[in-house]
Design a protein around this motif. Structure first.
Motif, short mmCIF file in Angstrom:
data_model
loop_
_atom_site.label_atom_id
_atom_site.label_comp_id
_atom_site.label_asym_id
_atom_site.label_seq_id
_atom_site.Cartn_x
_atom_site.Cartn_y
_atom_site.Cartn_z
N ILE A 92 105.65 16.37 50.80
CA ILE A 92 104.64 16.71 49.80
C ILE A 92 105.22 17.50 48.63
CG2 ILE A 92 103.85 18.90 50.81
CD1 ILE A 92 100.98 17.99 50.16
N ARG A 103 109.25 9.61 52.68
CA ARG A 103 108.01 8.95 53.10
C ARG A 103 108.31 7.75 53.99
NH1 ARG A 103 102.75 9.56 51.15
NH2 ARG A 103 101.40 8.26 52.43
N GLY A 242 98.59 19.62 58.04
CA GLY A 242 97.58 18.61 57.79
C GLY A 242 96.75 18.29 59.00
N THR A 246 92.34 19.48 58.09
CA THR A 246 91.48 18.58 57.33
C THR A 246 90.41 17.90 58.18
OG1 THR A 246 93.18 16.88 57.55
CG2 THR A 246 93.18 18.16 55.54
N THR A 289 90.13 18.19 51.91
CA THR A 289 91.06 18.91 51.03
C THR A 289 90.45 18.90 49.64
OG1 THR A 289 93.00 18.29 52.33
CG2 THR A 289 93.39 18.99 50.07
N PHE A 345 91.74 11.42 50.22
CA PHE A 345 93.12 11.45 50.72
C PHE A 345 94.14 11.50 49.59
CE2 PHE A 345 91.03 9.31 54.43
CZ PHE A 345 91.27 10.34 55.34
N HIS A 350 101.73 10.38 46.52
CA HIS A 350 101.53 11.48 47.46
C HIS A 350 100.24 11.34 48.27
CE1 HIS A 350 104.92 14.16 46.67
NE2 HIS A 350 104.85 13.76 45.41
N ARG A 351 99.64 10.18 48.24
CA ARG A 351 98.42 9.98 49.05
C ARG A 351 98.72 10.35 50.50
NH1 ARG A 351 95.52 6.36 52.08
NH2 ARG A 351 93.31 6.16 51.55
N CYS A 352 97.77 10.99 51.15
CA CYS A 352 97.97 11.54 52.49
C CYS A 352 98.49 10.50 53.49
CB CYS A 352 96.65 12.10 53.01
SG CYS A 352 96.74 12.74 54.70
N SER A 355 96.24 9.81 56.81
CA SER A 355 94.85 9.38 56.66
C SER A 355 94.36 8.54 57.83
CB SER A 355 94.67 8.61 55.35
OG SER A 355 95.49 7.45 55.32
#
Length: 417
Positions: A92, A103, A242, A246, A289, A345, A350-352, A355
């Protein structure tokens, strides 16, 4: 509101304030209606992006709006304002193109196929946690909503007996008020102790891998070399952060709302196939979030605002999710809403990554709440919200009563309880 040459418009806004925590949605609505891009002097100053278009554009521009750790705005975690004392987090706090190689390591363990293999573990813990209270007919519902924490700890390969400490410490870092006993204990005592435990497990798995996520991570390579123990810790600490907060935020908000809207609750009980789409609407509406921060890398004009290198920026996912320019009746929950282009998300690179796992845990929790204790009654007068709701919103105490039911597993089914 005042106007200045360098920072215009300037608004009075602080997402960490008590006033904001009293009504986060209303606080963002007032800002978004007048100034979807605005500057506040709080915490040394930062831009607030509250409109959907501004959030969508900035979140996809990692070159201009950086997530990387830096010294602007102080030291600490770069993706929150003000920065909190936290270890460096991968991926992140890494920008593209370097972001992609990290990633790539995370994607296989959080992809839909991997989550499908975890469904039995999630179901086991949810069943066991409800078993603990089902025969009594009363509980604090947040005791069951602790499931995401123990699932994350077990999945990673950390000692189950410490799951409560992992849960409380990471939770405090996000929702406790800095300077309070709870926050200070987490920062000065619990988190250093947990870091020592986590690092020992990383060392143990490096020497003798098991069948868990830490064992997977210690065997990975980047740039033709084996990842270091510090890099593994940076990934594990982010996954913990995370996993603990969340989903608990989402489910706590949802169960209280469903009690207050019995027609929708009964509809989901009668039609469980609606839960999957309803979950997307709960994600939009409650936005677990609420917002994350970026840092401007170069002087730029952005949607009419003159931003400077080093400016801090708050990207308000929750506000974008209530923007009437994007969603009809945004302040109403419609469990049939579709399509639902929510930003819960995040958006962009950088989308979670978690998810899919978050959805799976939330769906199982809500499903079993509705099927096993669907007539629950919440004592609204005794609800206790998170004291700080700038990052996560939710309830830390949800007293409830319900018709008792039978246990489904043995009495020792949930280790670490």
């Amino acid at each position: 509101m005042t106007e200045t040459a360098d920072r215009s418009p300037v608004v009075e806004f602080d997402h960490n304030s008590d006033a904001h925590s009293d009504d986060p949605a209303g606080s963002y609505r007032r800002l978004r209606t007048e100034h979807p891009v605005a500057w506040t002097e709080a915490h040394g100053g930062y831009w607030v992006l509250s409109g959907y278009d501004a959030v969508f554009e900035a979140a996809r521009d990692d070159y201009t709006f950086s997530s990387a750790r830096n010294s602007y705005g102080g030291e600490g975690l770069s993706v929150v304002i003000p920065k909190t004392p936290a270890p460096f987090h991968i991926p992140i706090e890494v920008d593209p193109p370097e972001f992609k190689k990290w990633r790539k390591l995370i994607n296989p363990i959080t992809a839909p196929a991997a989550v499908e293999r975890m469904e039995q573990l999630v179901q086991h813990y949810v069943t066991a946690f409800i078993d603990d209270i089902i025969e009594v007919g009363e509980c604090d519902m947040t005791s069951v909503i602790g499931v995401p924490a123990i699932v994350t700890v077990d999945w990673l390969g950390l000692p189950i007996e410490h799951w409560r400490t992992y849960a409380s410490a990471f939770h405090a870092l996000l929702v406790a008020v800095p300077g309070t006993e709870e926050f200070d204990r987490a920062v000065t005592q619990d988190l250093p102790m947990l870091e020592e435990i986590t690092r020992k497990v990383i060392a143990d798995r490096t020497a003798d891998p098991k069948d868990d996520i830490i064992s997977y991570l210690v065997q990975q390579e980047v740039d033709g070399r084996r990842v270091t123990s510090d890099e593994v810790f940076a990934m594990v600490d982010l996954l913990l952060s995370g996993g603990v907060g969340t989903t608990a935020s989402l489910v706590s908000n949802t169960v209280v709302w469903l009690y207050q809207h019995p027609d929708v609750r009964q509809d989901l009980i009668d039609h469980p196939e609606k839960l999957e789409r309803a979950l997307e609407e709960f994600l939009r509406y409650f936005s677990p979030t609420q917002a994350l921060a970026r840092t401007v890398t170069t002087d730029v004009e952005f949607q009419g605002a003159d931003m400077k290198e080093g400016d801090r920026v708050l990207i308000a996912w929750s506000s974008a999710n209530r923007d009437a320019q994007q969603f009809d009746d945004p302040d109403e929950i419609d469990i049939e809403r579709w399509p639902n282009r929510h930003t819960a998300f995040g958006i962009g690179a950088h989308r979670c990554a978690g998810s899919n796992l978050g959805r799976a845990m939330a769906k199982e929790l809500l499903s079993q709440f509705l099927t096993r204790m669907g007539d629950y009654v919440v004592d609204l007068d005794q609800l206790e919200r998170y004291p700080h709701q700038g990052t996560n919103t939710g309830w830390q105490r949800i007293p409830a009563t319900f018709t008792p039911g039978p246990r489904l597993l043995g009495t020792d089914a949930a280790p670490g309880r």
